[in-house]
Design an enzyme around this catalytic site. Structure first.
Site, PDB file in Angstrom:
ATOM      1  N   LYS A  82      -6.400  -2.130 -11.288  1.00 57.87           N
ATOM      2  CA  LYS A  82      -5.856  -1.532 -10.067  1.00 57.87           C
ATOM      3  C   LYS A  82      -6.123  -0.047 -10.061  1.00 57.87           C
ATOM      4  O   LYS A  82      -6.166   0.586 -11.113  1.00 57.87           O
ATOM      5  CB  LYS A  82      -4.333  -1.743 -10.004  1.00 57.87           C
ATOM      6  CG  LYS A  82      -3.758  -1.631  -8.636  1.00 57.87           C
ATOM      7  CD  LYS A  82      -3.979  -2.915  -7.870  1.00 57.87           C
ATOM      8  CE  LYS A  82      -3.539  -2.836  -6.437  1.00 57.87           C
ATOM      9  NZ  LYS A  82      -3.692  -4.126  -5.764  1.00 57.87           N
ATOM     10  N   GLY A 181       2.639  -7.887   9.134  1.00 58.99           N
ATOM     11  CA  GLY A 181       1.348  -7.203   9.037  1.00 58.99           C
ATOM     12  C   GLY A 181       0.210  -8.209   9.011  1.00 58.99           C
ATOM     13  O   GLY A 181       0.304  -9.294   9.598  1.00 58.99           O
ATOM     14  N   VAL A 183      -0.951 -10.208   6.763  1.00 64.35           N
ATOM     15  CA  VAL A 183      -0.659 -11.537   6.214  1.00 64.35           C
ATOM     16  C   VAL A 183       0.557 -12.159   6.904  1.00 64.35           C
ATOM     17  O   VAL A 183       0.498 -13.306   7.370  1.00 64.35           O
ATOM     18  CB  VAL A 183      -0.420 -11.461   4.685  1.00 64.35           C
ATOM     19  CG1 VAL A 183      -0.096 -12.842   4.137  1.00 64.35           C
ATOM     20  CG2 VAL A 183      -1.636 -10.878   3.974  1.00 64.35           C
TER      21      VAL A 183
HETATM   22  P1  NAI Z   1       0.386  -4.793   5.961  1.00 68.46           P
HETATM   23  O1  NAI Z   1       0.526  -3.365   5.581  1.00 68.46           O
HETATM   24  O2  NAI Z   1      -0.626  -5.205   6.955  1.00 68.46           O
HETATM   25  O3  NAI Z   1       1.809  -5.357   6.476  1.00 68.46           O
HETATM   26  C1  NAI Z   1       3.021  -5.051   5.899  1.00 68.46           C
HETATM   27  C2  NAI Z   1       4.058  -4.992   7.041  1.00 68.46           C
HETATM   28  O4  NAI Z   1       5.357  -4.993   6.476  1.00 68.46           O
HETATM   29  C3  NAI Z   1       3.942  -3.757   7.924  1.00 68.46           C
HETATM   30  O5  NAI Z   1       3.813  -4.159   9.292  1.00 68.46           O
HETATM   31  C4  NAI Z   1       5.252  -2.996   7.665  1.00 68.46           C
HETATM   32  O6  NAI Z   1       5.730  -2.323   8.822  1.00 68.46           O
HETATM   33  C5  NAI Z   1       6.173  -4.133   7.281  1.00 68.46           C
HETATM   34  N1  NAI Z   1       7.352  -3.777   6.468  1.00 68.46           N
HETATM   35  C6  NAI Z   1       7.447  -2.919   5.425  1.00 68.46           C
HETATM   36  N2  NAI Z   1       8.690  -2.940   4.917  1.00 68.46           N
HETATM   37  C7  NAI Z   1       9.403  -3.837   5.651  1.00 68.46           C
HETATM   38  C8  NAI Z   1      10.756  -4.310   5.616  1.00 68.46           C
HETATM   39  N3  NAI Z   1      11.636  -3.897   4.709  1.00 68.46           N
HETATM   40  N4  NAI Z   1      11.113  -5.243   6.529  1.00 68.46           N
HETATM   41  C9  NAI Z   1      10.252  -5.675   7.449  1.00 68.46           C
HETATM   42  N5  NAI Z   1       8.960  -5.265   7.538  1.00 68.46           N
HETATM   43  C10 NAI Z   1       8.544  -4.367   6.642  1.00 68.46           C
HETATM   44  O7  NAI Z   1       0.158  -5.567   4.561  1.00 68.46           O
HETATM   45  P2  NAI Z   1      -0.479  -7.006   4.320  1.00 68.46           P
HETATM   46  O8  NAI Z   1      -1.925  -6.892   4.064  1.00 68.46           O
HETATM   47  O9  NAI Z   1       0.016  -7.949   5.357  1.00 68.46           O
HETATM   48  O10 NAI Z   1       0.184  -7.397   2.917  1.00 68.46           O
HETATM   49  C11 NAI Z   1       1.558  -7.723   2.836  1.00 68.46           C
HETATM   50  C12 NAI Z   1       1.955  -7.826   1.358  1.00 68.46           C
HETATM   51  O11 NAI Z   1       1.179  -8.837   0.724  1.00 68.46           O
HETATM   52  C13 NAI Z   1       1.720  -6.526   0.569  1.00 68.46           C
HETATM   53  O12 NAI Z   1       2.742  -6.417  -0.399  1.00 68.46           O
HETATM   54  C14 NAI Z   1       0.397  -6.785  -0.151  1.00 68.46           C
HETATM   55  O13 NAI Z   1       0.298  -6.076  -1.365  1.00 68.46           O
HETATM   56  C15 NAI Z   1       0.492  -8.287  -0.399  1.00 68.46           C
HETATM   57  N6  NAI Z   1      -0.796  -8.941  -0.513  1.00 68.46           N
HETATM   58  C16 NAI Z   1      -1.699  -8.863   0.524  1.00 68.46           C
HETATM   59  C17 NAI Z   1      -2.934  -9.477   0.427  1.00 68.46           C
HETATM   60  C18 NAI Z   1      -3.913  -9.475   1.557  1.00 68.46           C
HETATM   61  O14 NAI Z   1      -4.835 -10.311   1.552  1.00 68.46           O
HETATM   62  N7  NAI Z   1      -3.762  -8.601   2.539  1.00 68.46           N
HETATM   63  C19 NAI Z   1      -3.309 -10.220  -0.808  1.00 68.46           C
HETATM   64  C20 NAI Z   1      -2.262 -10.309  -1.792  1.00 68.46           C
HETATM   65  C21 NAI Z   1      -1.058  -9.673  -1.655  1.00 68.46           C
END
Ligand code: NAI
Length: 349
Positions: A82, A181, A183
């Site tokens: 990482k 977001g 995912v």
């Molecule tokens: P993203 O940044 O697109 O979405 C995250 C969303 O969560 C944002 O819209 C944000 O406003 C919201 N958020 C943050 N804190 C919050 C809370 N307390 N309550 C409600 N909403 C909240 O990230 P993404 O890509 O969707 O990833 C989501 C999670 O999955 C992250 O932790 C990431 O590390 C993990 N992940 C993602 C992968 C991927 O393929 N994108 C792969 C493996 C893990």
């Protein structure tokens, strides 16, 4: 005499930690290489405004180790790494990411960089200017990374429901999705598509509102995420959200989502187990994008999303079955399984 960091490296099996500084861009970053025994390690670049250096390093190390465990459970011949990049006003983003590309290139394929929070296509394109060892954000790359993760999460939720109740029975399920977001929005839409009742929250109210209106998803306030009775709580936002207080508030039978390092500490996995909540370990269920990216780089194929979902579903089912048979928490079982794979690999070399 104590050597805090070096002792931890030895205890947790790290190969290398690199602290990075670039005067030109103002970049400050860490690289943690946890395991490149199989010849290469995969891991994204996280950009975040960390409170202090210690929390950045801790996050970097936890995420790198989780990547190794993810690879091990997904049976990929790769380990984990990482990079974390400290976001601060002095940072010139474009130059900073180019600099990181140079760092990755010097590792000559031992580390493949990819997306993570704060690092998407635009930033990775700057990294790709300096190295081939990056998950190409454009049409030449593996594609559909968030789609792959979401499909794996849905398959993992299905496996957990079958484990507890013998069937998914979607129309009778209530599922809370935290974070809409890349995912979370896909997870919420897919579950709604299967007929489940989906309640979802996002700190970004515009983002939440758009999805809610168009798809029949019910919006809840982020402050109510843990208190809402449901079959499944699906964390798809940030890590560290299951801690002393939230574990007590949680009113779900199952926790299964995409977010990395959901548990604030391993003890919280045990607490959930004692409280009768089925916790699906994050590194067992969120490996969809890793599988897609790794298969692309290692074998030159874009693994179909249905196959990825089936792989993740079967890993989750296996962890839960072992947990039941051994009377141990799923978190402990998954860690032990991953540690065994890593040890075996290291002793064979
Ligand atoms: P993203 O940044 O697109 O979405 C995250 C969303 O969560 C944002 O819209 C944000 O406003 C919201 N958020 C943050 N804190 C919050 C809370 N307390 N309550 C409600 N909403 C909240 O990230 P993404 O890509 O969707 O990833 C989501 C999670 O999955 C992250 O932790 C990431 O590390 C993990 N992940 C993602 C992968 C991927 O393929 N994108 C792969 C493996 C893990």
């Amino acid at each position: 005499m104590t050597f805090e960091l070096l002792d931890q490296l030895a205890r947790d099996g790290f190969e290398e930690i690199v602290a990075l500084h670039d005067r030109r861009s103002g970049l400050r970053a860490f690289l943690a290489l946890h395991d490149s025994t199989p010849g290469r390690a995969f891991g994204g670049i996280r950009r975040w405004s960390y409170y202090d250096e210690a929390s950045a390093l801790r996050d970097c190390m936890r995420l790198a180790r989780a990547m190794t465990y993810k690879c091990a459970l997904a049976k990929l011949p790769a380990g984990g790494a990482k990079m974390v990049l400290l976001d601060r006003p002095e940072l010139d983003l474009e130059q900073g990411y180019r600099f990181l590309g140079g760092v990755v290139e010097r590792l000559a394929g031992r580390y493949y960089a990819g997306p993570d929070v704060g690092t998407n296509s635009e930033e990775l394109a700057r990294v790709a200017e300096r190295t081939r060892f990056v998950t190409d954000p454009g049409p030449e790359g593996p594609g559909e990374l968030a789609e792959s993760t979401a499909a794996g999460v849905v398959a993992g939720i299905a496996a957990a429901l079958r484990h507890l109740d013998g069937s998914e029975d979607w129309p009778r399920r209530t599922i809370v999705v935290q974070g809409l977001g890349e995912v979370g929005s896909r997870v919420a839409l897919a579950l709604r598509g299967w007929g489940a009742r989906v309640l979802a929250s996002d700190l970004d109210s515009e983002r939440a509102e758009g999805l809610v209106r168009s798809a029949g998803i019910e919006r809840i306030d982020p402050s109510a995420e843990f208190d809402t009775p449901c079959d499944v709580f699906s964390p798809c936002a940030l890590g560290g959200i299951l801690h002393d207080l939230s574990v007590l508030r949680l009113r779900a039978r199952i926790v299964a989502g995409a977010a990395n390092n959901v548990l604030a500490s391993p003890a919280h996995g045990e607490q959930l187990h004692e409280r009768g909540v089925l916790y699906v370990p994050d590194f067992a269920i969120n490996s969809g994008a890793l599988i897609r990216g790794a298969r692309f780089h290692l074998d030159g194929v874009r693994e179909p999303i249905e196959r990825i979902a089936a792989r993740v579903g079967s890993v989750v089912a296996d962890v839960l079955a072992q947990s039941k048979a051994q009377g141990l928490s799923p978190a402990r079982v998954a860690e032990r399984e991953a540690e065994m794979v890593v040890e075996r690999r290291r002793s064979e070399r």
